[in-house]
Design an enzyme around this catalytic site. Structure first.
Site, short mmCIF file in Angstrom:
data_model
loop_
_atom_site.label_atom_id
_atom_site.label_comp_id
_atom_site.label_asym_id
_atom_site.label_seq_id
_atom_site.Cartn_x
_atom_site.Cartn_y
_atom_site.Cartn_z
N THR A 98 26.03 -62.68 20.52
CA THR A 98 26.67 -62.99 21.80
C THR A 98 26.78 -61.69 22.57
O THR A 98 26.20 -61.54 23.62
CB THR A 98 28.04 -63.64 21.58
OG1 THR A 98 28.73 -62.90 20.59
CG2 THR A 98 27.89 -65.06 21.16
N GLY A 99 27.50 -60.74 21.98
CA GLY A 99 27.50 -59.36 22.45
C GLY A 99 27.89 -59.10 23.90
O GLY A 99 28.02 -57.96 24.30
N CYS A 100 28.06 -60.12 24.70
CA CYS A 100 28.39 -59.84 26.09
C CYS A 100 29.25 -60.97 26.65
O CYS A 100 29.41 -61.99 26.02
CB CYS A 100 27.13 -59.68 26.90
SG CYS A 100 25.98 -61.01 26.61
N ILE A 101 29.74 -60.73 27.84
CA ILE A 101 30.75 -61.64 28.36
C ILE A 101 30.28 -62.32 29.63
O ILE A 101 29.96 -61.66 30.58
CB ILE A 101 32.06 -60.87 28.67
CG1 ILE A 101 32.69 -60.40 27.35
CG2 ILE A 101 33.06 -61.77 29.32
CD1 ILE A 101 32.24 -59.14 26.83
N ALA B 419 28.25 -67.09 25.28
CA ALA B 419 29.45 -66.27 25.55
C ALA B 419 29.26 -65.01 26.38
O ALA B 419 28.41 -64.24 26.19
CB ALA B 419 30.11 -65.85 24.26
#
Lengths: 101, 419
Positions: A98-101, B419
């Site tokens: 995922t590592g990111c927003i 996400a």
């Protein structure tokens, strides 16, 4: 070779659905499918990724990898061209980072 | 007397101070707040300073004017945080504070030192940040002096505070340069480690279109390796070089060094918490609110606001020996300034991607989501006043849980992996 991959499930992007079904043999087979030949340095990263996942329940970022192994960022990009975090996670049988927003 | 210690008096720390002084019995609890800086900066305003849209002094107020009178305030840097001993040591006078409950709200700092060559010859000459007050003020001058050429925006490494701010910068730069007749002489290049302009796939279609219309070049999956200030060139780990005349960097964002010194954070000095309760995974009386925690929500003031209500309830339950009921849903609400007097508003959480529809706000809205409108820009400006009001402890109508009312939701916007 393809037989070990037939026994496990992948998502549409080629990431293993269940990280617990991963074995070193499957890791080798995924690498082959990606057109890669794994050496000892790849395995430093893949082993770390597995360990990181066991402890944190997620795939490591490039920073996690370079801070906790002797692999430098430059080497990491040479070992896993394109996106090292994504590719290392794929070979280690982990989910897409995922590592990111 | 028990001690409720809050480290940091920024957005999250100030909100926590207001809520906890109201909720805790003053006969049993003393609330102590520690911060290194007596000035409170409205960080969401930094984006407007380089373009002369905000006067620098308009984003600063005294922290003391916000904090409740009942709170004991200590101005100091933090030396060590030792949760195993329930104590924090300050730099000033080496003062030791023993606490019963600890809230870490120390935010994140930019770390240009983390990229090779960034602080070399070009720093604050033709390389600037806009994530600090000092940086945004100096960038305003650099943009005034800019005569055209390659203007490169680079996001170093995720996560960064307010992940939409670099996009706002490039949109506002396009508008600003057009007004000054320099746009035709300028190549605008946006380089990011992400595979696309933004982190949320559903917002990307809209944003890609905005890039195309404005003739902004997107250099995706760009992991910056070094800056060569002598050649005015950045290069990525995979060997892509980009020449710049003016480089606007969003450096690596990390938690404060005291967290690293104390060995209580992750590789970016973020405090690891449960993503629902925001309680530390290692120490049950330690909580991290706002930018300084490691959860996969945007690092932004609105998010700190949404988190603080959840944390306050959970802390009270924890003190009362009850199980923790409140769950943070990852709610983020962001205005994206798009130039030409317009802005885009996005509202999302852990599970729900930004979608079109409307966002209600009593007296102001409804605002249109995921669309460029004049009203959204106006909303962003009004938000500054709402922000100051929140800092004074006044309740504002922003519910912490994301609502699906007014949103056009289809099943594919429910996100699995993104996400």
């Amino acid at each position: 070779m393809s037989s070990v991959l037939e026994k496990v499930k992948f998502d549409p992007e080629g990431f293993l659905v269940d990280p617990m079904t991963w074995t070193r043999e499957i890791g080798e087979a995924i690498a082959k499918r990606e057109g890669m030949q794994l050496n000892a340095r790849h395995w430093v990263v893949i082993n770390f990724a597995r360990e990181y996942f066991t402890q944190n329940g997620e795939s490591p970022t490039p920073r996690n990898i370079t801070k906790n192994t002797d692999v430098t960022t430059k080497e990491l990009y040479e070992l896993f061209p394109g996106g090292p975090a994504k590719l290392a996670a794929k070979l280690a049988g982990l989910h897409k980072p995922t590592g990111c927003i | 007397m028990k001690t409720f210690l809050i480290l940091g008096a920024g957005t999250a720390g100030t909100l926590m101070a207001h809520t906890m002084t109201k909720k805790l019995d003053p006969h049993d609890w003393q609330v102590i707040v520690v911060d290194r800086d007596e000035k409170h900066y409205y960080q969401a305003g930094y984006i407007f300073i380089p373009f002369g849209m905000y006067k620098p002094e308009s984003v600063i107020k005294d922290k003391k004017s916000f904090l409740p009178k009942k709170v004991k305030v200590i101005w100091s840097d933090i030396h060590m945080i030792e949760p195993d001993k329930n104590q924090v040591t300050l730099v000033r006078d080496k003062q030791v504070i023993h606490y019963d409950e600890l809230v870490v709200a120390t935010g994140v700092d930019i770390r240009p030192d983390q990229t090779e060559g960034m602080l070399g010859g070009g720093w604050q000459k033709n390389i600037f940040d806009f994530y600090t007050f000092d940086g945004s003020v100096k960038l305003a001058q650099a943009l005034k002096d800019f005569k055209g050429g390659n203007l490169v925006i680079n996001v170093t490494e995720m996560p960064v505070k307010c992940p939409v701010a670099p996009l706002e910068f490039v949109f506002l730069a396009d508008w600003y340069l057009r007004k000054r007749g320099l746009r035709a002489k300028t190549e605008l290049i946006y380089s990011t480690p992400l595979p696309d302009a933004f982190t949320k796939p559903s917002a990307n279609a809209k944003l890609s279109d905005m890039f195309r219309k404005r003739d902004i070049h997107l250099e995706a999956e760009y992991a910056i390796g070094s800056v060569d200030a002598a050649r005015n060139m950045i290069s990525s780990y995979d060997g892509r070089e980009i020449a710049y005349d003016l480089l606007v960097t969003v450096p690596t964002n990390m938690g404060i060094e005291a967290i690293e010194r104390s060995g209580i954070g992750d590789d970016l000095n973020y405090i690891q918490v449960d993503k629902g309760t925001l309680q530390s995974r290692r120490w049950p009386n330690v909580w991290a609110v706002g930018d300084t925690n490691n959860i996969l929500a945007s690092k932004a003031g609105s998010v700190a606001h949404f988190q603080h209500e959840v944390v306050a309830k959970n802390i009270l339950d924890h003190i009362a020996g009850k199980s923790l009921e409140e769950q943070f849903d990852g709610h983020s609400l962001c205005f994206i300034e798009s130039g030409y007097g317009k802005a885009v508003l996005i509202d999302f959480n852990y599970d729900q991607e930004p979608v079109e529809g409307t966002y209600p706000l009593p007296g102001l809205g409804p605002f249109r989501l995921l669309n460029e409108t004049y009203l959204n820009h106006w909303g962003k400006l009004v938000f500054k006043e709402m922000y100051w009001a929140m800092m004074y402890g006044i309740k504002v109508p922003l519910p912490s849980k994301m609502s699906t009312a007014g949103k056009k939701i289809s099943s594919h916007n429910r996100q699995g992996e993104a996400a």
